[in-house]
Design an enzyme around this catalytic site. Structure first.
Site, mmCIF file in Angstrom:
data_model
loop_
_atom_site.group_PDB
_atom_site.id
_atom_site.type_symbol
_atom_site.label_atom_id
_atom_site.label_comp_id
_atom_site.label_asym_id
_atom_site.label_seq_id
_atom_site.Cartn_x
_atom_site.Cartn_y
_atom_site.Cartn_z
ATOM 1 C CE1 TYR A 127 20.724 0.258 -1.171
ATOM 2 C CE2 TYR A 127 19.282 -1.654 -1.014
ATOM 3 C CZ TYR A 127 19.692 -0.422 -0.546
ATOM 4 O OH TYR A 127 19.092 0.109 0.558
ATOM 5 C CE LYS A 129 22.519 1.037 2.130
ATOM 6 N NZ LYS A 129 22.748 2.241 2.947
ATOM 7 C CB SER A 173 18.628 -2.205 3.050
ATOM 8 O OG SER A 173 17.639 -2.783 2.238
HETATM 9 C C1 UD1 Z 1 12.611 -2.235 -1.581
HETATM 10 C C2 UD1 Z 1 13.729 -1.351 -2.056
HETATM 11 C C3 UD1 Z 1 15.049 -1.840 -1.603
HETATM 12 C C4 UD1 Z 1 15.042 -2.133 -0.147
HETATM 13 C C5 UD1 Z 1 13.964 -3.142 0.142
HETATM 14 C C6 UD1 Z 1 13.898 -3.446 1.609
HETATM 15 C C7 UD1 Z 1 13.732 -0.143 -4.160
HETATM 16 C C8 UD1 Z 1 13.627 -0.225 -5.637
HETATM 17 N N1 UD1 Z 1 13.690 -1.277 -3.511
HETATM 18 O O1 UD1 Z 1 12.567 -3.385 -2.366
HETATM 19 O O2 UD1 Z 1 16.031 -0.855 -1.841
HETATM 20 O O3 UD1 Z 1 16.261 -2.648 0.261
HETATM 21 O O4 UD1 Z 1 12.722 -2.582 -0.243
HETATM 22 O O5 UD1 Z 1 12.944 -4.447 1.824
HETATM 23 O O6 UD1 Z 1 13.812 0.915 -3.608
HETATM 24 N N2 UD1 Z 1 5.551 -4.005 -7.193
HETATM 25 C C9 UD1 Z 1 4.457 -4.209 -8.009
HETATM 26 N N3 UD1 Z 1 4.121 -3.220 -8.899
HETATM 27 C C10 UD1 Z 1 4.838 -2.057 -9.009
HETATM 28 C C11 UD1 Z 1 5.965 -1.872 -8.149
HETATM 29 C C12 UD1 Z 1 6.289 -2.874 -7.249
HETATM 30 O O7 UD1 Z 1 3.788 -5.240 -7.952
HETATM 31 O O8 UD1 Z 1 4.487 -1.207 -9.839
HETATM 32 C C13 UD1 Z 1 5.869 -5.038 -6.167
HETATM 33 C C14 UD1 Z 1 7.260 -5.602 -6.240
HETATM 34 O O9 UD1 Z 1 7.315 -6.711 -7.087
HETATM 35 C C15 UD1 Z 1 7.476 -6.001 -4.783
HETATM 36 C C16 UD1 Z 1 6.644 -4.987 -3.990
HETATM 37 O O10 UD1 Z 1 5.741 -4.410 -4.926
HETATM 38 O O11 UD1 Z 1 6.958 -7.267 -4.552
HETATM 39 C C17 UD1 Z 1 7.482 -3.895 -3.387
HETATM 40 O O12 UD1 Z 1 8.329 -3.382 -4.394
HETATM 41 P P1 UD1 Z 1 9.305 -2.141 -4.152
HETATM 42 O O13 UD1 Z 1 8.549 -1.022 -3.558
HETATM 43 O O14 UD1 Z 1 10.056 -1.912 -5.409
HETATM 44 O O15 UD1 Z 1 10.262 -2.649 -2.998
HETATM 45 P P2 UD1 Z 1 11.199 -3.958 -2.908
HETATM 46 O O16 UD1 Z 1 11.466 -4.512 -4.231
HETATM 47 O O17 UD1 Z 1 10.590 -4.853 -1.896
#
Ligand code: UD1
Length: 319
Positions: free
Chosen positions: A140, A144, A116
């Site tokens: 996590y 990895k 990851s």
């Molecule tokens: C995800 C994965 C992680 C993986 C990584 C690889 C999860 C929880 N996280 O992290 O396992 O290793 O990618 O890059 O599976 N956000 C919002 N609003 C929301 C949800 C998210 O603004 O309702 C933003 C978050 O702050 C972040 C972005 O969207 O900046 C992506 O979030 P998310 O999909 O949770 O992924 P990561 O945290 O990047």
């Protein structure tokens, strides 16, 4: 014809990989304990063993006649790993010990490991190449990194007896669906969370709007799960050629901000989703974008689908 064992093959990503492996002419055995995997995702034509990777004997039996393992079975929720680190060490690190032991016993020659972008933590630069420092920020991500070391170390130890050819794939932000029944049902990530909010009649939330990025929201490299599946088949083929020890980022090389994702969802649903800015979520790096030079040059793979494809297919998969 070769046979590959897919641990976690009934999961969201694993099911896509299984279909592509079958389409490539390989035989597939799926090993999954169905804690989060779904029996309905196991494709026709794949053999199925219901077991945990922690069950070394079951894995050893499943490895009979197998050329390689694609190891996807793992716990993957960052927040949960902070609250329950031992669960993550037991499942992810303990799972790898068990799997590598069974592979050594069976002299299995190939391994593709699902890692990851979380191994990079908060990267000092972007796009980030595979040689960058590994500074994970969560248990996590730590598991990895340890998994990567274990594969590498085991290949060194086996070099003179039963060589192990391996590829580690560092996934960036996986999204979308290859077909409507194969969507991500876990809803832990941005795109599923946006659709969940819309289904509840609520405004989707943008976690932080004061990051040092072009529009103030976090930037990520979103990769379509079908492109990711194709990368696994390419990695399996490379492993089969023997003598491989390689680490690849799997992303598009293009960053998208949370606001741009909201824009793509608005386009797909045909109205402004009315996203609201809320506080930052703890531990989110401002920007995480893959350098894809190495995977393009050495694996001959590049992403074919864009953010709109991911959002549209994720939407279609919600029925
Ligand atoms: C995800 C994965 C992680 C993986 C990584 C690889 C999860 C929880 N996280 O992290 O396992 O290793 O990618 O890059 O599976 N956000 C919002 N609003 C929301 C949800 C998210 O603004 O309702 C933003 C978050 O702050 C972040 C972005 O969207 O900046 C992506 O979030 P998310 O999909 O949770 O992924 P990561 O945290 O990047």
């Amino acid at each position: 014809m070769t046979r590959w064992l897919l641990t976690g093959g009934a999961g969201y990503i694993g099911a896509h990989v299984a279909l592509d492996l079958l389409a490539s002419g390989r035989e597939v055995t799926i090993l999954d304990d169905l804690t989060t995997g779904l029996r309905s995702r196991i494709p026709d034509g794949a053999d199925f063993v219901e077991a945990s990777v922690l069950d070394t004997d079951a894995v050893r039996r499943a490895l009979d006649g197998v050329t390689g393992v694609i190891h996807l079975a793992a716990k993957k929720a960052v927040g949960e790993s902070v609250e329950q680190p031992l669960l993550y060490y037991r499942e992810n690190v303990g799972g790898m010990v068990s799997l590598l032991q069974a592979m050594a016993d069976a002299a299995t020659p190939c391994m593709v490991y699902s890692s990851s972008a979380a191994v990079y933590g908060e990267p000092p630069w972007s796009p980030i190449s595979e040689d960058s420092p590994l500074t994970p920020l969560s248990p996590y991500g730590e598991t990895k990194v340890i998994g990567e070391w274990m594969v590498r170390d085991e290949a060194v130890a086996r070099a003179d007896s039963t060589p192990l050819s391996w590829v580690t794939l560092r996934y960036f932000n996986v999204a979308g669906a290859g077909s409507p029944e194969l969507g991500d049902t876990s809803a832990n990530n941005l795109i599923p969370m946006v659709f969940d909010a819309l289904d509840r009649g609520e405004a989707p939330q943008v976690f932080g709007s004061d990051y040092p990025t072009h529009d103030g929201s976090c930037v990520r490299d979103y990769i379509h799960v079908s492109d990711l599946a194709a990368a696994h088949v390419a990695a399996a083929a490379l492993c089969e050629s023997g003598g491989v020890a390689a680490v690849f980022n799997v992303g598009t090389g293009v960053g998208s901000s949370v606001l741009e994702v909201m824009g793509a969802v608005s386009d797909v649903v045909g109205r402004d989703v009315g996203a609201v800015a809320v506080d930052r979520r703890a531990g989110d790096p401002p920007e995480l974008v893959a350098s894809v030079d190495r995977i393009s040059a050495e694996l001959g793979w590049s992403a074919q689908r864009d953010l709109r494809d991911m959002v549209a297919s994720a939407s279609a998969a919600r029925g």
